[in-house]
Scaffold this active site. Structure first.
Site, PDB file in Angstrom:
ATOM      1  N   ARG A 143     -27.626 -33.665  12.793  1.00  0.00           N
ATOM      2  CA  ARG A 143     -27.863 -32.416  13.292  1.00  0.00           C
ATOM      3  C   ARG A 143     -26.762 -31.691  14.105  1.00  0.00           C
ATOM      4  NH1 ARG A 143     -28.040 -29.710  18.092  1.00  0.00           N
ATOM      5  NH2 ARG A 143     -28.795 -31.469  19.154  1.00  0.00           N
ATOM      6  N   HIS A 181     -35.057 -31.400  14.913  1.00  0.00           N
ATOM      7  CA  HIS A 181     -34.695 -30.546  16.233  1.00  0.00           C
ATOM      8  C   HIS A 181     -35.028 -29.066  16.124  1.00  0.00           C
ATOM      9  CE1 HIS A 181     -31.558 -28.602  19.264  1.00  0.00           C
ATOM     10  NE2 HIS A 181     -31.916 -29.926  19.937  1.00  0.00           N
ATOM     11  N   SER A 214     -36.926 -30.757  25.771  1.00  0.00           N
ATOM     12  CA  SER A 214     -35.417 -30.825  26.433  1.00  0.00           C
ATOM     13  C   SER A 214     -35.223 -29.222  27.007  1.00  0.00           C
ATOM     14  CB  SER A 214     -34.423 -31.052  25.751  1.00  0.00           C
ATOM     15  OG  SER A 214     -33.049 -31.185  26.179  1.00  0.00           O
ATOM     16  N   THR A 223     -24.900 -28.970  28.007  1.00  0.00           N
ATOM     17  CA  THR A 223     -24.587 -28.371  26.739  1.00  0.00           C
ATOM     18  C   THR A 223     -23.098 -27.734  26.833  1.00  0.00           C
ATOM     19  OG1 THR A 223     -26.767 -27.574  26.764  1.00  0.00           O
ATOM     20  CG2 THR A 223     -25.232 -26.181  25.498  1.00  0.00           C
ATOM     21  N   HIS A 258     -28.130 -35.547  26.279  1.00  0.00           N
ATOM     22  CA  HIS A 258     -27.373 -35.011  25.203  1.00  0.00           C
ATOM     23  C   HIS A 258     -26.257 -34.608  25.913  1.00  0.00           C
ATOM     24  CE1 HIS A 258     -26.660 -32.884  21.411  1.00  0.00           C
ATOM     25  NE2 HIS A 258     -26.349 -31.924  22.038  1.00  0.00           N
ATOM     26  N   HIS A 283     -22.160 -33.178  25.832  1.00  0.00           N
ATOM     27  CA  HIS A 283     -21.090 -32.641  25.328  1.00  0.00           C
ATOM     28  C   HIS A 283     -19.726 -33.291  25.904  1.00  0.00           C
ATOM     29  CE1 HIS A 283     -22.508 -29.923  22.069  1.00  0.00           C
ATOM     30  NE2 HIS A 283     -23.628 -30.160  22.693  1.00  0.00           N
ATOM     31  N   HIS A 338       2.241 -59.198  26.633  1.00  0.00           N
ATOM     32  CA  HIS A 338       1.052 -59.018  26.332  1.00  0.00           C
ATOM     33  C   HIS A 338       0.644 -60.065  25.093  1.00  0.00           C
ATOM     34  CE1 HIS A 338      -0.569 -55.056  27.906  1.00  0.00           C
ATOM     35  NE2 HIS A 338       0.615 -55.525  28.635  1.00  0.00           N
TER      36      HIS A 338
END
Length: 487
Positions: free
Chosen positions: A81, A141, A203, A235, A262, A264, A359
């Site tokens: 989606r 959605h 939402s 968003t 959700h 971004h 390391h």
């Protein structure tokens, strides 16, 4: 956005706190303090010394973190989606089915698909994936609109994710509706979807730039009519972890349903914000493979898995088929014509490569010194790079042992000095290093070389290179065998 007045307060006294037993089955040792202190300070339990084996992880959730869902979450995988909104993305039906099956085999709990109202092919693809019989629940959605909802519920999905913008930006410049209209329409759509016996999530869009009172009001309204989840959407990727924590903690106090995030990644905060959301009481996180989505995308599946694995590896291993992660990322990367980034958590090509000498020595003794993730849990292996100027003799010693060569520590240190000298000119490949070590070993065994004899080593290496060149020239000049002909 104003934080909730009581959203971050500590409980007043130990009697009000929710005790969490983290003593591996022991009935004693409930934690009421900080950093493993139990009813007192410095590990004392009612005046007695606390046995070392009962000491808890100081980074584990505190008793006051009873809302923490780091070890109780679900992933809503949105590659099919949100991922379709990535600039390079075009998934035909075959590719969508391949991605859906791979994510299902990995173990994600939900797959979110593009709205069937987007196009006729989107509707057919949604129906096809619903018929695959996957273990993951299939969601689609949609806009908060009855026309979209009517199409969605006929596809066979297990749930519908409803969204509408609530920030002043989107209300003015996108759909042009006020909060009264949004609330009325949300109730209508939610009740319709619920009447079909499937899950529904509501939402807001651009939640972090919406008015807090508007958000809490509409979330409380939809919670009362029985949504399964409410969603917070960052968003434009503007939020930081503290803002996410405050908002989720506040929302957790006013709704009974689950909470989905959700997030971004425009400012690089998506993974940190997702982790913080779970700490504050969120239950579901949206992800996409490699983070693909609109602009720079959303929380990447692999990055989130790495973060949550570090917090509770056994829980994450029990939920997901971790060795499949690389296969899934390669599948999606090929589909959208990008490379898996070199710095990608877990699957980046140097994720488990160790270079610096200090390391390498520690890693060879105990990998946990410089690895918080175990590559073997993901079906991967670590690699100690030794053909460079930063290499250390312990790393070279490990390679000597792998090659089955017998050299003393002094001899290995001498060979390491030569590797460094050559690497100051150019990085040495593993074949280069192996050749040098074999020549060095041969010289020691034959008596032609001893520690510190640089000129002798240079002579042996030159002889080896010339022999290799002669061998290649001989092979190139040798006539090919005649092709037999039929009698």
């Amino acid at each position: 956005m104003c934080p909730h007045a009581n959203g971050d307060s500590n409980l007043a006294n130990p009697s009000e706190m929710v005790a969490i037993d983290l003593s591996n089955g022991s009935s004693s040792g409930k934690v009421n303090g900080v950093n493993g202190h139990t009813n007192g300070v410095n590990g004392h339990v009612n005046g007695a010394s606390k046995p070392a084996e009962q000491r808890r992880n100081p980074y584990a959730p505190r008793a006051s973190d009873f809302l923490n869902n780091i070890s109780n979450f679900k992933i809503i995988e949105s590659t099919l989606r949100e991922g379709e909104q990535f600039a390079n993305a075009f998934f035909d039906t075959k590719t969508k089915i391949s991605i859906a099956k791979a994510l299902d085999a990995f173990g994600v709990e939900y797959l979110e698909l593009t709205s069937p109202a987007a196009s006729e092919q989107s509707r057919r693809d949604c129906e096809a994936i619903c018929k695959l019989g996957l273990k993951a629940k299939i969601l689609t959605h949609i806009r908060c609109h009855m026309d979209d909802a009517r199409i969605a519920v006929e596809t066979g999905v297990d749930g519908v994710d409803v969204v509408i913008g609530t920030s002043s930006f989107l209300r003015e410049f996108s759909h042009g509706k006020d909060m009264a209209y949004i609330t009325k329409t949300a109730i209508e759509v939610i009740e319709f979807v619920k009447s079909k016996g499937i899950e529904v999530r509501f939402s807001t869009e651009d939640s972090l730039r919406s008015d807090l009172v508007d958000l809490l009001s509409i979330y409380q309204t939809v919670d009362k009519i029985g949504v399964n989840r409410v969603g917070i959407a960052d968003t434009v990727g503007c939020a930081n972890p503290r803002q996410i924590y405050d908002l989720v903690r506040t929302l957790r106090g006013v709704v009974r349903c689950d909470i989905e995030l959700h997030l971004h990644n425009d400012t690089g905060m998506a993974i940190a914000n997702a982790y913080t959301a779970l700490e504050a009481g969120a239950t579901h996180i949206d992800t996409s493979v490699l983070g693909i989505g609109e602009r720079v995308g959303i929380t990447p599946l692999g990055g989130l898995i790495a973060c949550l694995y570090a917090a509770n590896p056994e829980y994450v291993k029990s939920k997901y088929n971790l060795p499949m992660l690389r296969e899934i990322e390669n599948l999606v990367a090929e589909a959208v014509e990008v490379n898996v980034p070199f710095m990608n958590p877990i699957t980046g090509y140097c994720a488990f490569t160790h270079k610096a000498g200090i390391h390498a020595k520690a890693i060879l003794n105990n990998p946990s010194t410089y690895e918080i993730l175990k590559p073997e849990d993901f079906g991967l292996t670590r690699y100690v790079s030794i053909g460079h100027r930063l290499t250390g003799w312990n790393a070279v010693k490990s390679r000597v042992e792998q090659l089955g060569l017998k050299l003393t520590d002094a001899e290995i240190k001498d060979a390491t000095a030569k590797i460094k000298e050559l690497a100051d000119v150019r990085t040495q490949s593993m074949d280069d290093v192996d050749s040098l070590l074999r020549v060095y070993h041969s010289g020691i065994q034959s008596g032609e070389l001893a520690v510190g004899q640089k000129e002798a080593l240079d002579r042996l290496l030159r002889k080896h290179r010339e022999g290799a060149m002669d061998s290649r020239d001989s092979s190139a000049s040798r006539p090919s065998s005649p092709v037999p002909t039929a009698a």
